[in-house]
Write a protein that holds these residues in place. Sequence first.
Motif, mmCIF file in Angstrom:
data_model
loop_
_atom_site.group_PDB
_atom_site.id
_atom_site.type_symbol
_atom_site.label_atom_id
_atom_site.label_comp_id
_atom_site.label_asym_id
_atom_site.label_seq_id
_atom_site.Cartn_x
_atom_site.Cartn_y
_atom_site.Cartn_z
ATOM 1 N N ASN A 23 0.794 -1.226 0.000
ATOM 2 C CA ASN A 23 0.000 0.000 0.000
ATOM 3 C C ASN A 23 0.827 1.276 0.000
ATOM 4 N N SER A 24 2.157 1.162 -0.038
ATOM 5 C CA SER A 24 2.978 2.370 -0.060
ATOM 6 C C SER A 24 2.738 3.130 -1.362
ATOM 7 N N PRO A 25 2.827 4.466 -1.324
ATOM 8 C CA PRO A 25 2.572 5.265 -2.533
ATOM 9 C C PRO A 25 3.524 4.877 -3.667
ATOM 10 N N LYS A 26 2.970 4.692 -4.840
ATOM 11 C CA LYS A 26 3.788 4.348 -6.004
ATOM 12 C C LYS A 26 3.075 4.780 -7.279
ATOM 13 N N SER A 27 3.840 4.955 -8.321
ATOM 14 C CA SER A 27 3.265 5.332 -9.605
ATOM 15 C C SER A 27 2.469 4.167 -10.182
ATOM 16 N N LYS A 28 1.325 4.494 -10.777
ATOM 17 C CA LYS A 28 0.511 3.489 -11.435
ATOM 18 C C LYS A 28 0.416 3.751 -12.938
ATOM 19 N N LEU A 29 1.477 4.376 -13.460
ATOM 20 C CA LEU A 29 1.549 4.583 -14.904
ATOM 21 C C LEU A 29 2.156 3.353 -15.562
ATOM 22 N N ASN A 30 1.599 2.941 -16.681
ATOM 23 C CA ASN A 30 2.125 1.834 -17.484
ATOM 24 C C ASN A 30 2.347 2.310 -18.911
ATOM 25 N N LEU A 31 3.511 1.972 -19.462
ATOM 26 C CA LEU A 31 3.808 2.298 -20.846
ATOM 27 C C LEU A 31 3.621 1.038 -21.673
ATOM 28 N N VAL A 32 2.699 1.095 -22.628
ATOM 29 C CA VAL A 32 2.289 -0.094 -23.384
ATOM 30 C C VAL A 32 2.533 0.123 -24.878
ATOM 31 N N PRO A 33 3.198 -0.823 -25.554
ATOM 32 C CA PRO A 33 3.358 -0.706 -27.020
ATOM 33 C C PRO A 33 2.048 -1.027 -27.731
ATOM 34 N N LYS A 56 -3.423 3.850 -14.141
ATOM 35 C CA LYS A 56 -4.355 2.881 -13.560
ATOM 36 C C LYS A 56 -4.918 3.335 -12.214
ATOM 37 N N SER A 57 -4.428 4.449 -11.700
ATOM 38 C CA SER A 57 -4.928 4.947 -10.421
ATOM 39 C C SER A 57 -6.364 5.442 -10.563
ATOM 40 N N LYS A 58 -7.179 5.160 -9.550
ATOM 41 C CA LYS A 58 -8.581 5.585 -9.580
ATOM 42 C C LYS A 58 -8.762 7.011 -9.051
ATOM 43 N N THR A 59 -7.756 7.525 -8.336
ATOM 44 C CA THR A 59 -7.928 8.826 -7.693
ATOM 45 C C THR A 59 -6.791 9.808 -7.956
ATOM 46 N N LYS A 60 -5.586 9.310 -8.251
ATOM 47 C CA LYS A 60 -4.417 10.169 -8.319
ATOM 48 C C LYS A 60 -3.987 10.445 -9.764
ATOM 49 N N GLU A 61 -3.776 11.741 -10.072
ATOM 50 C CA GLU A 61 -3.173 12.062 -11.351
ATOM 51 C C GLU A 61 -1.653 12.053 -11.193
ATOM 52 N N THR A 62 -0.952 11.729 -12.280
ATOM 53 C CA THR A 62 0.500 11.595 -12.244
ATOM 54 C C THR A 62 1.098 12.309 -13.451
ATOM 55 N N MET A 63 2.261 12.887 -13.247
ATOM 56 C CA MET A 63 2.916 13.618 -14.332
ATOM 57 C C MET A 63 4.051 12.793 -14.944
ATOM 58 N N VAL A 64 4.213 12.903 -16.239
ATOM 59 C CA VAL A 64 5.408 12.413 -16.913
ATOM 60 C C VAL A 64 6.274 13.642 -17.125
ATOM 61 N N SER A 65 7.282 13.798 -16.273
ATOM 62 C CA SER A 65 8.076 15.023 -16.279
ATOM 63 C C SER A 65 9.136 15.038 -17.377
ATOM 64 N N ASN A 66 9.543 13.852 -17.823
ATOM 65 C CA ASN A 66 10.528 13.806 -18.904
ATOM 66 C C ASN A 66 10.485 12.423 -19.547
ATOM 67 N N ILE A 67 10.852 12.362 -20.812
ATOM 68 C CA ILE A 67 10.921 11.079 -21.512
ATOM 69 C C ILE A 67 11.953 11.191 -22.633
ATOM 70 N N ASN A 68 12.791 10.166 -22.747
ATOM 71 C CA ASN A 68 13.814 10.136 -23.792
ATOM 72 C C ASN A 68 13.817 8.771 -24.466
ATOM 73 N N PHE A 69 14.077 8.769 -25.762
ATOM 74 C CA PHE A 69 14.095 7.544 -26.547
ATOM 75 C C PHE A 69 15.499 7.307 -27.091
ATOM 76 N N TYR A 146 6.203 11.498 -11.887
ATOM 77 C CA TYR A 146 6.239 12.442 -10.768
ATOM 78 C C TYR A 146 4.840 12.568 -10.188
ATOM 79 N N GLY A 147 4.746 12.451 -8.845
ATOM 80 C CA GLY A 147 3.438 12.557 -8.223
ATOM 81 C C GLY A 147 3.498 12.400 -6.719
ATOM 82 N N HIS A 148 2.400 11.888 -6.127
ATOM 83 C CA HIS A 148 2.276 11.773 -4.667
ATOM 84 C C HIS A 148 3.327 10.852 -4.052
ATOM 85 N N PHE A 149 3.937 10.014 -4.866
ATOM 86 C CA PHE A 149 4.957 9.053 -4.428
ATOM 87 C C PHE A 149 6.357 9.649 -4.485
#
Length: 388
Positions: A23-33, A56-69, A146-149
């Motif tokens: 139950n510890s705070p963690k990101s629930k973002l998934n990157l899917v091809p 996948k979070s039901k209540t928390k919004e999360t930011m993608v602060s940076n992404i590199n390919f 980036y978020g509550h976690f």
Amino acid sequence: MILINILLVLLIFLVLSDLYIKNSPKSKLNLVPINYKIKKKDGLNELIIDLKISNKSKTKETMVSNINFELDFFKSKGNEYCQNFNYQEDIYIYENNKIKNLNNYWPTTIIKSNSELFVRIIYKFSNNNFRKKIKYLWLKIYWENYGHFGISNNKDCFLINLDGQKQRPKKVFEIPINNKYKAFAIKTDLLGCFDNPVNTVIEYCKGIVEKNDILTIGESPLAIMQNRYISPQNLEYSLFSKALCYFFHPTSSLATACGMQLLINRIGVTRITFSLFVGCLFKLVGIKGMFYRLTGSESSLIDDMSGTVTPYDKSIVMGPLNADLFCKEVSNYLNIDVAVVDVNDLGGVKVLASSNKKVNKILKRNLLSNPAGNGDEKTPIVLIREKK
């Protein structure tokens, strides 16, 4: 009485630790091809890759602060690494049903709860011999959540087969097993999460299978096609994973904090500790393998780094999902029995799932020599056929 109290305190500590980890705070973002396609435009080889980031979070919004390919290039034979290919990279996101060119600068982007963000990358290669020299691309994505976690740094990797849309001649190797059965190992390309597991296996086996054949596929290739692999950088290691991994043989996939943490995330510290204690007791009386029986298939199906073919040798591969359903779908199409197996060069044969339980004994006897190989043979599909 004192011993009982100590054990009770230890049990409470382990249970509370499991609750904290879960139950510890963690990101629930998934990157899917999603998919990719290749075309030639304005004299350039153009590769278009579509991805999706889901919250996948039901209540928390999360930011993608940076992404590199980043791209790695591999030739087909032996997967040799190549360098010095010039290309142009353009990144797009979909906003309000419109595609937006980011001009190679990723703005901090908010992904609301239960929502998705679609990303498109377009690569333009100016080298005319590019397609002749290169067969596989290994797309590495480094991105920040980036978020509550707090902030977490993630890495995801996807294989792109530049020849994936071409019809290729099929290569089959006949392997004698014994007086009654023989095997046919079917060579494939490097498989990845852009390959649909059912369609891919059916396509490779068309025109090869015969009535009463038994089709087998390794659990790791199936898991890879299901995107069931993870970069170690994405795991948050705990004191438990660093301590518990010491109880395993150095060659075990649970002998590192990476593999152990993955198992902890799946079944919890309490169950692992209890299974380890019971397993040690049974070892004292000469009974081995009790730990893996108590922890279930999750523990025995983890392949740690270096346990899989290039370029997945830098990832941890988990066991496949819905293996029974996979067997049933392929079996219904090809009209033969199908099984998902875990086989090694030490004579270990496990049948994870099969469309017909009656073939399990046949497979356990005839896969002892591991006809699929344990190296870079790229023959994950094996047909077991009775000699006429």
